[in-house]
Design a protein around this motif. Structure first.
Motif, PDB file in Angstrom:
ATOM      1  N   SER A 184       0.816  -1.216   0.000  1.00 50.63           N
ATOM      2  CA  SER A 184       0.000   0.000   0.000  1.00 50.63           C
ATOM      3  C   SER A 184       0.847   1.262   0.000  1.00 50.63           C
ATOM      4  N   ILE A 185       2.029   1.230   0.668  1.00 46.02           N
ATOM      5  CA  ILE A 185       2.791   2.468   0.834  1.00 46.02           C
ATOM      6  C   ILE A 185       4.000   2.572  -0.097  1.00 46.02           C
ATOM      7  N   LEU A 186       4.558   1.458  -0.553  1.00 49.17           N
ATOM      8  CA  LEU A 186       5.753   1.536  -1.398  1.00 49.17           C
ATOM      9  C   LEU A 186       5.516   2.232  -2.735  1.00 49.17           C
ATOM     10  N   PRO A 187       4.346   2.065  -3.383  1.00 44.32           N
ATOM     11  CA  PRO A 187       4.152   2.774  -4.661  1.00 44.32           C
ATOM     12  C   PRO A 187       4.001   4.283  -4.524  1.00 44.32           C
ATOM     13  N   ILE A 188       3.854   4.816  -3.312  1.00 43.97           N
ATOM     14  CA  ILE A 188       3.740   6.266  -3.149  1.00 43.97           C
ATOM     15  C   ILE A 188       5.027   6.912  -3.661  1.00 43.97           C
ATOM     16  N   LYS A 189       4.888   7.959  -4.484  1.00 44.17           N
ATOM     17  CA  LYS A 189       6.016   8.519  -5.215  1.00 44.17           C
ATOM     18  C   LYS A 189       7.182   8.926  -4.319  1.00 44.17           C
ATOM     19  N   PRO A 190       6.976   9.648  -3.204  1.00 37.28           N
ATOM     20  CA  PRO A 190       8.140  10.008  -2.376  1.00 37.28           C
ATOM     21  C   PRO A 190       8.895   8.792  -1.849  1.00 37.28           C
ATOM     22  N   ILE A 191       8.171   7.688  -1.572  1.00 39.44           N
ATOM     23  CA  ILE A 191       8.839   6.484  -1.070  1.00 39.44           C
ATOM     24  C   ILE A 191       9.470   5.703  -2.210  1.00 39.44           C
ATOM     25  N   ALA A 192       8.762   5.591  -3.338  1.00 37.09           N
ATOM     26  CA  ALA A 192       9.281   4.837  -4.475  1.00 37.09           C
ATOM     27  C   ALA A 192      10.532   5.464  -5.059  1.00 37.09           C
ATOM     28  N   SER A 193      10.679   6.791  -4.929  1.00 33.44           N
ATOM     29  CA  SER A 193      11.838   7.484  -5.497  1.00 33.44           C
ATOM     30  C   SER A 193      13.071   7.407  -4.615  1.00 33.44           C
TER      31      SER A 193
ATOM     32  N   SER B 235      14.783   4.755  -3.802  1.00 28.25           N
ATOM     33  CA  SER B 235      15.746   3.805  -4.348  1.00 28.25           C
ATOM     34  C   SER B 235      15.152   3.143  -5.584  1.00 28.25           C
ATOM     35  N   PRO B 236      15.971   2.882  -6.606  1.00 27.39           N
ATOM     36  CA  PRO B 236      15.445   2.204  -7.801  1.00 27.39           C
ATOM     37  C   PRO B 236      15.041   0.759  -7.522  1.00 27.39           C
ATOM     38  N   LYS B 237      15.455   0.201  -6.383  1.00 24.33           N
ATOM     39  CA  LYS B 237      15.097  -1.181  -6.063  1.00 24.33           C
ATOM     40  C   LYS B 237      13.692  -1.293  -5.480  1.00 24.33           C
ATOM     41  N   ILE B 238      13.153  -0.198  -4.978  1.00 23.00           N
ATOM     42  CA  ILE B 238      11.834  -0.262  -4.331  1.00 23.00           C
ATOM     43  C   ILE B 238      10.741  -0.690  -5.301  1.00 23.00           C
ATOM     44  N   PRO B 239      10.644  -0.128  -6.513  1.00 25.79           N
ATOM     45  CA  PRO B 239       9.586  -0.597  -7.434  1.00 25.79           C
ATOM     46  C   PRO B 239       9.699  -2.070  -7.793  1.00 25.79           C
ATOM     47  N   ARG B 240      10.936  -2.624  -7.726  1.00 26.89           N
ATOM     48  CA  ARG B 240      11.113  -4.037  -8.060  1.00 26.89           C
ATOM     49  C   ARG B 240      10.538  -4.966  -6.991  1.00 26.89           C
ATOM     50  N   LEU B 241      10.255  -4.436  -5.816  1.00 28.58           N
ATOM     51  CA  LEU B 241       9.697  -5.258  -4.742  1.00 28.58           C
ATOM     52  C   LEU B 241       8.214  -5.531  -4.925  1.00 28.58           C
ATOM     53  N   HIS B 242       7.567  -4.799  -5.836  1.00 21.40           N
ATOM     54  CA  HIS B 242       6.111  -4.908  -5.966  1.00 21.40           C
ATOM     55  C   HIS B 242       5.680  -6.314  -6.356  1.00 21.40           C
ATOM     56  N   ALA B 243       6.314  -6.900  -7.362  1.00 20.32           N
ATOM     57  CA  ALA B 243       5.913  -8.231  -7.842  1.00 20.32           C
ATOM     58  C   ALA B 243       6.111  -9.320  -6.792  1.00 20.32           C
ATOM     59  N   PRO B 244       7.313  -9.432  -6.172  1.00 27.07           N
ATOM     60  CA  PRO B 244       7.461 -10.485  -5.146  1.00 27.07           C
ATOM     61  C   PRO B 244       6.570 -10.268  -3.932  1.00 27.07           C
ATOM     62  N   LEU B 245       6.330  -9.021  -3.549  1.00 24.49           N
ATOM     63  CA  LEU B 245       5.434  -8.762  -2.428  1.00 24.49           C
ATOM     64  C   LEU B 245       3.996  -9.167  -2.763  1.00 24.49           C
ATOM     65  N   THR B 246       3.596  -8.958  -4.007  1.00 22.49           N
ATOM     66  CA  THR B 246       2.250  -9.363  -4.437  1.00 22.49           C
ATOM     67  C   THR B 246       2.079 -10.874  -4.329  1.00 22.49           C
ATOM     68  N   THR B 247       3.094 -11.614  -4.811  1.00 19.87           N
ATOM     69  CA  THR B 247       3.024 -13.077  -4.729  1.00 19.87           C
ATOM     70  C   THR B 247       3.007 -13.553  -3.286  1.00 19.87           C
ATOM     71  N   LEU B 248       3.875 -12.966  -2.457  1.00 18.33           N
ATOM     72  CA  LEU B 248       3.930 -13.358  -1.045  1.00 18.33           C
ATOM     73  C   LEU B 248       2.605 -13.086  -0.344  1.00 18.33           C
TER      74      LEU B 248
END
Length: 446
Positions: free
Chosen positions: A297-306, A308-321
């Motif tokens: 819920s909070i990682l895609p927020i722009k100030p948080i997502a910006s 580190s470039p690795k943060i957007p990559r966490l979306h897919a594995p977090l969704t599966t988990l």
């Protein structure tokens, strides 16, 4: 020999009269009797006038459980709950006290002595017992001087409960009712009342009421819809639609479903002894799943997502988990609620199909990229959208096929010189487009 025949005849006469005396003795036992013709349920009470004992006769069809209680409602009532033993051949009688409108708990203060004849007879529960020290309990008492002692009764669901434990977990009743009982009419010489189908000293309060566990059902339905319908649909929208706002809106919609399901689950947990402490595997996994849900819920927020470039990559594995944790949580919930085996098997099959579909879809999206990501990359590199290029080619072809379009006005003729001497001044794509398609190809001028 005549005197021998007379003695034999006298003995036979005495034997014939003895059952009559026994029947008269049974009939002499004072009792108030509740009888429900719909289920052939009888509950009779005798209040001994020479002791503090209460004699009970209780018979009812062998549902998963049957109960009767002394009190106006579940809260602060003393109850007798009956269900089959583990082997199904005997009867378990559980004295319980309810502190609220929830599953009653076993009380050790009541001593119940069963009498011969207690058991399961012709698929009927039969209880003949002496209840000692049950006129007073921590949250109430039996008023032996009233003509309208409040009473309650209830029937469990159809699925079978078999246990030797006095604290066996009970499912919510499906039917219940109330009545009052005349305790003065039931007071007399102590003894177990006889079987009877006649109402005596009892007044019904309403009829047999059907109960519905709507909150628990809504908890299961909302959770299943969020996992097996909305979740795969949201993945399809994320992979094949170019508008990220639709994916975000559907994600919020799923989150609302999950929040309501969590709230309903917490609410119904207080109704059962096995879930009041929130220590069951179902509840533990549900709490663990809150962490990845929060991160999604909070990682895609722009100030948080910006950050580190690795943060957007966490979306897919977090969704599966998150999906896996919620599916396991749902399966443990079925076990906690003692759901029938066919429902558990159906849930497992649906979960496997949904997981296989989501896995294949994620592999496809990972290989080709989502529609939104591809469109964003084109805009960042300054390339035209595929649809825009097709429309441009069509409009260029239409313009070149119209003879009047070239010489419509003086000074507006479309030729190679009008385009700065670049190849592609007509219907062919220009060199800049060719450069984009084939980087490194030289561009020549006239």
């Amino acid at each position: 020999m005549l005197w021998v025949e007379r003695i034999v005849a006298l003995l036979l006469a005495l034997l014939a009269v003895c059952p009559l005396f026994a029947h008269a003795e049974d009939a002499a036992v004072s009792a108030s009797t509740f009888y429900l013709a719909e289920t052939e349920t009888q509950f009779s009470v005798n209040i001994a006038n020479d002791s503090s004992d209460v004699f009970i006769y209780f018979t009812s069809p062998a549902y998963s459980w049957v109960g009767v209680g002394f009190g106006e409602g579940m809260a602060n009532s003393f109850m007798l709950i009956m269900y089959p033993s583990k082997d199904g051949n005997n009867l378990t009688i559980s004295p319980r006290i309810a502190t609220d409108h929830s599953e009653p708990s076993v009380t050790p203060d009541v001593q119940l002595e069963t009498q011969p004849g207690t058991g399961i007879v012709d698929e009927m529960f039969v209880l003949k017992a002496i209840c000692r020290d049950c006129r007073v309990w921590p949250s109430g008492f039996l008023n032996v001087d009233t003509t309208a002692q409040p009473m309650i009764y209830a029937f469990g669901p159809g699925n079978r409960l078999q246990s030797d434990a006095l604290d066996a977990p009970l499912k919510r009743h499906i039917r219940y009712g109330k009545f009052t009982m005349n305790m003065k009419a039931a007071t007399g010489k102590g003894g177990v009342p006889a079987a009877s189908s006649a109402m005596s000293g009892v007044e019904m309060i309403g009829g047999l009421t059907r109960d519905h566990d709507r909150a628990n059902l809504a908890h299961a339905v909302l959770g299943s819809l969020a996992l097996f319908v909305l979740w795969p649909l949201n993945l399809v929208l994320a992979g094949f639609l170019r508008k990220i706002g639709i994916h975000v809106g559907m994600s919020v919609f799923i989150l609302v479903f999950l929040v309501i399901a969590y709230a309903l689950g917490i609410s119904t947990s207080h109704e059962y002894n096995r879930s009041k402490a929130f220590t069951s595997p179902h509840q533990i996994f549900a709490f663990i799943a809150l962490l990845p849900i929060l991160l999604l819920s909070i990682l895609p927020i722009k100030p948080i997502a910006s950050l580190s470039p690795k943060i957007p990559r966490l979306h897919a594995p977090l969704t599966t988990l998150t999906f896996v944790l919620l599916v396991v949580t749902g399966g443990l919930g079925l076990h906690l609620s003692s759901s029938p085996r066919p429902i558990a098997l159906a849930y497992g099959a649906i979960a496997l199909l949904a997981f296989a579909f989501i896995t294949l879809l994620q592999m496809c999206i990972r290989r080709r990229g989502s529609a939104y990501a591809r469109a964003t990359t084109r805009r960042r590199l300054g390339e035209d959208d595929e649809q825009t290029l097709v429309l441009a080619n069509r409009s260029t072809s239409a313009a070149s096929s119209d003879p009047g379009s070239v010489y419509a006005e003086p000074g507006h003729a479309r030729s190679a010189s009008a385009n700065g001497g670049l190849y592609g001044g007509g219907t062919m794509p220009g060199p800049q487009y060719l450069m984009n398609m084939h980087p490194g190809v030289p561009v020549h001028r006239w």
